[in-house]
Design a protein around this motif. Structure first.
Motif, PDB file in Angstrom:
ATOM      1  N   TYR A  60      -5.948  12.962  -1.402  1.00  0.00           N
ATOM      2  CA  TYR A  60      -5.882  12.035  -2.523  1.00  0.00           C
ATOM      3  C   TYR A  60      -7.191  12.070  -3.307  1.00  0.00           C
ATOM      4  O   TYR A  60      -8.197  12.582  -2.825  1.00  0.00           O
ATOM      5  CB  TYR A  60      -5.606  10.606  -2.025  1.00  0.00           C
TER       6      TYR A  60
ATOM      7  N   ARG B 285       2.664   1.875  -3.250  1.00  0.00           N
ATOM      8  CA  ARG B 285       1.741   2.367  -4.275  1.00  0.00           C
ATOM      9  C   ARG B 285       1.418   3.847  -4.062  1.00  0.00           C
ATOM     10  O   ARG B 285       1.483   4.644  -4.996  1.00  0.00           O
ATOM     11  CB  ARG B 285       0.471   1.511  -4.246  1.00  0.00           C
ATOM     12  N   ILE B 286       1.066   4.241  -2.839  1.00  0.00           N
ATOM     13  CA  ILE B 286       0.673   5.641  -2.648  1.00  0.00           C
ATOM     14  C   ILE B 286       1.867   6.593  -2.725  1.00  0.00           C
ATOM     15  O   ILE B 286       1.720   7.732  -3.168  1.00  0.00           O
ATOM     16  CB  ILE B 286      -0.143   5.864  -1.360  1.00  0.00           C
ATOM     17  N   ARG B 287       3.042   6.138  -2.322  1.00  0.00           N
ATOM     18  CA  ARG B 287       4.228   6.999  -2.418  1.00  0.00           C
ATOM     19  C   ARG B 287       4.642   7.206  -3.871  1.00  0.00           C
ATOM     20  O   ARG B 287       5.279   8.209  -4.201  1.00  0.00           O
ATOM     21  CB  ARG B 287       5.377   6.430  -1.600  1.00  0.00           C
TER      22      ARG B 287
ATOM     23  N   ALA C 158      -2.791  13.203   4.520  1.00  0.00           N
ATOM     24  CA  ALA C 158      -2.754  13.096   3.062  1.00  0.00           C
ATOM     25  C   ALA C 158      -4.009  13.675   2.444  1.00  0.00           C
ATOM     26  O   ALA C 158      -5.060  13.770   3.084  1.00  0.00           O
ATOM     27  CB  ALA C 158      -2.617  11.631   2.650  1.00  0.00           C
TER      28      ALA C 158
ATOM     29  N   MET D 207       1.099  13.270   0.394  1.00  0.00           N
ATOM     30  CA  MET D 207       1.284  12.567   1.656  1.00  0.00           C
ATOM     31  C   MET D 207       2.404  13.233   2.437  1.00  0.00           C
ATOM     32  O   MET D 207       3.478  13.499   1.884  1.00  0.00           O
ATOM     33  CB  MET D 207       1.637  11.106   1.383  1.00  0.00           C
TER      34      MET D 207
ATOM     35  N   ASP E 265       2.428   7.467  -6.345  1.00  0.00           N
ATOM     36  CA  ASP E 265       1.320   8.128  -7.033  1.00  0.00           C
ATOM     37  C   ASP E 265       1.481   9.643  -6.919  1.00  0.00           C
ATOM     38  O   ASP E 265       1.353  10.204  -5.827  1.00  0.00           O
ATOM     39  CB  ASP E 265       0.000   7.680  -6.414  1.00  0.00           C
TER      40      ASP E 265
ATOM     41  N   HIS F 202       0.833  -1.210   0.000  1.00  0.00           N
ATOM     42  CA  HIS F 202       0.000   0.000   0.000  1.00  0.00           C
ATOM     43  C   HIS F 202       0.867   1.260   0.000  1.00  0.00           C
ATOM     44  O   HIS F 202       0.659   2.178  -0.801  1.00  0.00           O
ATOM     45  CB  HIS F 202      -0.928  -0.020   1.214  1.00  0.00           C
ATOM     46  N   TRP F 203       1.852   1.289   0.888  1.00  0.00           N
ATOM     47  CA  TRP F 203       2.690   2.482   0.984  1.00  0.00           C
ATOM     48  C   TRP F 203       3.567   2.665  -0.248  1.00  0.00           C
ATOM     49  O   TRP F 203       3.801   3.799  -0.679  1.00  0.00           O
ATOM     50  CB  TRP F 203       3.498   2.465   2.280  1.00  0.00           C
TER      51      TRP F 203
ATOM     52  N   ASP G 296      -0.493  11.918  -7.628  1.00  0.00           N
ATOM     53  CA  ASP G 296      -1.728  12.587  -7.241  1.00  0.00           C
ATOM     54  C   ASP G 296      -2.010  12.526  -5.745  1.00  0.00           C
ATOM     55  O   ASP G 296      -2.974  13.114  -5.272  1.00  0.00           O
ATOM     56  CB  ASP G 296      -2.914  12.000  -8.012  1.00  0.00           C
ATOM     57  N   VAL G 297      -1.187  11.793  -5.000  1.00  0.00           N
ATOM     58  CA  VAL G 297      -1.354  11.710  -3.555  1.00  0.00           C
ATOM     59  C   VAL G 297      -0.378  12.685  -2.898  1.00  0.00           C
ATOM     60  O   VAL G 297       0.826  12.623  -3.126  1.00  0.00           O
ATOM     61  CB  VAL G 297      -1.093  10.276  -3.039  1.00  0.00           C
TER      62      VAL G 297
END
Length: 155
Positions: A72, A47-49, A70, A56, A51, A44-45, A53-54
Motif C-alpha cells: 500500500y 476502506r482498504i478493500r 498487502a 491485498m 482502495d 478499516h477493511w 491502490d492497495v
C-alpha cells in the motif's frame, strides 16, 4: 502449500480472529484501533478493500485461511505488511506469502518496518530480500509504550 487469492467477505471473520489475538498483537507491537474493536475493523477493511491502490491478498495455507499480505501507499513510499495466524508461525508461511506478494507487486523500492525485537518478522523480510536501512521509535499500542523499530527496504 501456500497460495494467495483475492480477499473474500467470508475471510473477514477469520482475519478478525487473527488480528484480535492478544499474543500476536504483543509480538507485532504496532497495532491500531481496528485490532481491538470489531466496528473499527469492519470500517478499516471496507476502506482498504475499496482502495484500488492497495494490493491485498488472502494467504491460504494447506487449504485454510492463514492470514493476509498487502502492499500500500504511493509509489515512492510503497510499504508491505502481513499478518499470519499464530497457528502458522514457524512453518515458512509468512516468507512464502510475502515472496508471492513481491512477485505480483512490481513497485520498487518496497519498504517495511518491524518491532526491533520481532526477530521472526525481520527474518521473513530479510529472506525476501529486504535489507535493514534504518531504525526508528514508535508508539506500540499493544505494549502501551514506545518501542524500537527496524526499517527495511527491498530495492
Amino acid at each position: 502449500m501456500i497460495s494467495l487469492r483475492e480477499v473474500r467477505d467470508s475471510d473477514l471473520d477469520t482475519f478478525w480472529g487473527h488480528l484480535s489475538d492478544p499474543a500476536a498483537q504483543h509480538v507485532a507491537a504496532v497495532t491500531r484501533q481496528y485490532h481491538y474493536d470489531r466496528g473499527h475493523f469492519d470500517a478499516h477493511w471496507a476502506r482498504i478493500r475499496a482502495d484500488p491502490d492497495v494490493l491485498m491478498r488472502t494467504v491460504v495455507a494447506d487449504g485454510e485461511v492463514a492470514g493476509h499480505v498487502a502492499a500500500y501507499g504511493p509509489a515512492d513510499e510503497r510499504e508491505v505488511t502481513y499478518w499470519i495466524d499464530r497457528a502458522h508461525w514457524g512453518r515458512g508461511t509468512a516468507t512464502a506469502a510475502l515472496a508471492a506478494l513481491i512477485e505480483i507487486e512490481g513497485t520498487r523500492p518496497l519498504h517495511a518496518r518491524a518491532a526491533a525485537d520481532n526477530a521472526g518478522s525481520i527474518r521473513v523480510l530479510e529472506k525476501c530480500g529486504f535489507v535493514i536501512t534504518g531504525h526508528d521509535r514508535g508508539f506500540a499500542q499493544a505494549r502501551q509504550g514506545e518501542i524500537d523499530e527496524v526499517l527495511l527496504t527491498l530495492s
